[in-house]
Write a protein that holds these residues in place. Sequence first.
Motif, short mmCIF file in Angstrom:
data_model
loop_
_atom_site.label_atom_id
_atom_site.label_comp_id
_atom_site.label_asym_id
_atom_site.label_seq_id
_atom_site.Cartn_x
_atom_site.Cartn_y
_atom_site.Cartn_z
N ILE A 101 31.75 -16.15 4.65
CA ILE A 101 30.05 -16.27 4.53
C ILE A 101 29.56 -16.66 6.00
CG2 ILE A 101 28.13 -17.72 4.13
CD1 ILE A 101 29.59 -18.22 1.28
N GLU A 102 30.38 -17.49 6.63
CA GLU A 102 30.19 -17.70 8.22
C GLU A 102 30.42 -16.63 9.23
OE1 GLU A 102 30.03 -21.29 6.31
OE2 GLU A 102 31.76 -19.86 6.27
N GLU A 112 30.41 -8.33 1.50
CA GLU A 112 30.51 -8.45 0.07
C GLU A 112 31.94 -8.22 -0.51
OE1 GLU A 112 27.48 -6.25 -2.00
OE2 GLU A 112 25.92 -7.28 -1.01
N TYR A 113 32.36 -8.79 -1.52
CA TYR A 113 33.53 -8.75 -2.07
C TYR A 113 33.83 -7.15 -2.36
CZ TYR A 113 37.29 -8.59 -5.65
OH TYR A 113 38.46 -8.18 -6.55
N ILE A 114 35.17 -6.79 -1.90
CA ILE A 114 35.63 -5.25 -2.18
C ILE A 114 36.78 -5.55 -3.02
CG2 ILE A 114 36.41 -3.12 -1.16
CD1 ILE A 114 34.68 -3.76 1.31
N PHE A 258 31.25 -19.95 -2.50
CA PHE A 258 32.82 -19.75 -2.58
C PHE A 258 33.12 -18.51 -2.59
CE2 PHE A 258 31.64 -23.40 -5.29
CZ PHE A 258 32.13 -24.47 -4.55
N PRO A 259 33.44 -17.75 -1.51
CA PRO A 259 33.80 -16.48 -1.07
C PRO A 259 34.88 -15.97 -2.23
CG PRO A 259 33.65 -17.61 1.00
CD PRO A 259 33.58 -18.61 -0.16
N LYS A 260 34.86 -14.74 -2.48
CA LYS A 260 35.97 -14.20 -3.41
C LYS A 260 36.90 -13.23 -2.82
CE LYS A 260 36.27 -11.73 -7.70
NZ LYS A 260 35.67 -10.88 -8.96
N TRP A 261 38.19 -13.62 -2.77
CA TRP A 261 39.24 -12.50 -2.17
C TRP A 261 40.09 -12.26 -3.34
CZ3 TRP A 261 39.39 -10.95 2.88
CH2 TRP A 261 38.50 -11.64 3.68
N ASP A 262 40.64 -11.29 -3.17
CA ASP A 262 42.08 -11.02 -4.22
C ASP A 262 43.15 -11.78 -3.79
OD1 ASP A 262 40.76 -9.01 -5.52
OD2 ASP A 262 41.17 -7.39 -4.35
N ASN A 263 43.96 -12.35 -4.63
CA ASN A 263 45.25 -13.09 -4.26
C ASN A 263 44.80 -14.67 -3.66
OD1 ASN A 263 46.65 -10.95 -5.31
ND2 ASN A 263 46.54 -9.75 -3.51
#
Length: 373
Positions: A101-102, A112-114, A258-263
């Motif tokens: 986000i920062e 954005e989430y990929i 809360f940023p979304k990331w795989d794994n």
Amino acid sequence: MDSLELPKRIFTLGEEPFPIKSIAYHTNDSKLFSAVKNALHDDEYEELKESRLGVFLKFKEMDFGWASWLVHYMLCFQLNIKKKYELWSLVGADPVRFSLIEFEQLIGLNCEYIEHLENPRCEVTNEMASFWERIGVSVDAGPSSEQIIRALKRCQEWSRDDRMRLGYLAIFSGFIEGRKAKDFTKSYTVDGFIQVLQVWIYHALPELGANYGNPLPNRPSPPLMAFKGGKGRKCFKDAISRQTRVINYVERNIEEMFPKWDNDREDVTVENIIQVMFNAPPNWKWTMNCWEDEGIYQWTNPKTHVVYVKEESSAKSLVVREEDMERPSKRARSEAIPDYPSEAIPDARSEASIPDGCCREEAGNHRKRELLS
């Protein structure tokens, strides 16, 4: 608040490592970006620079001043968290976050989430395969910066689209990925666009940014372009600790914080920081009592030297820390001084030869200068 678990420090308060080596980086490759400018026609280069990724070319042209020690100390103030793709540091009692986000707010790109970002599912078209073949690399491996530079030197007869593709690829390789096969023996190296951490510090700590970041007039956009930076070995550790105004994070709605990331890994302690700040009453502030002083790692100074000072009839050891020595030449000289037992120091170099008002550490440095004279 008392019932919520918060992250611990990585290093114990007051025992953070001082920078023995500088932080090196692979981004901002002069050869790569000179090759891009020479290979593209003027209108092509301007189009590349005005694109969304062009912010990296503009940043390159700023000649940003890298402050390795500033970033080093901010990283040493980190909290120990489980999340793989963000960090939290303590500035005094205030937690400060750097996350996707920062990064998005500073750099102005869409973050954005990929899905499957680390291993994207992309259809390899004939056009794409032909482009990779022109560069001389396999589709699976992708090109290195050196291979892109070689391709830029022979792309004059390529189509405009292929030259532009090569320019975008150079930006990705040179800044976003930021890797290079090179051995840095006098530094430790961080992959990726590490300079953004320095800009993040300037924005998170506005007073420090104003005093040390060389802010540019009219606050250029995106925020990445707002500071000229500055080199040097200033007292950044104390400067960070003295900050009274802190921007903890880029604030959004709680469900978007809360940023979304795989794994990625879940970390309740990090979520608790956010929850505390969102639910805190007006004028509530973090205090040092919110955090444990003890860190999870103990750092031992590998460059500490012991110099013996003769005081009356007894020998007392004096520890001289390398962080207290201002210039590399002084460090080199201090390393050349062996550990002297008390009887090896002539009587003439007694307490009488120490200038009045010297503290014990200054006395040790004075003693060393006499030994070298």
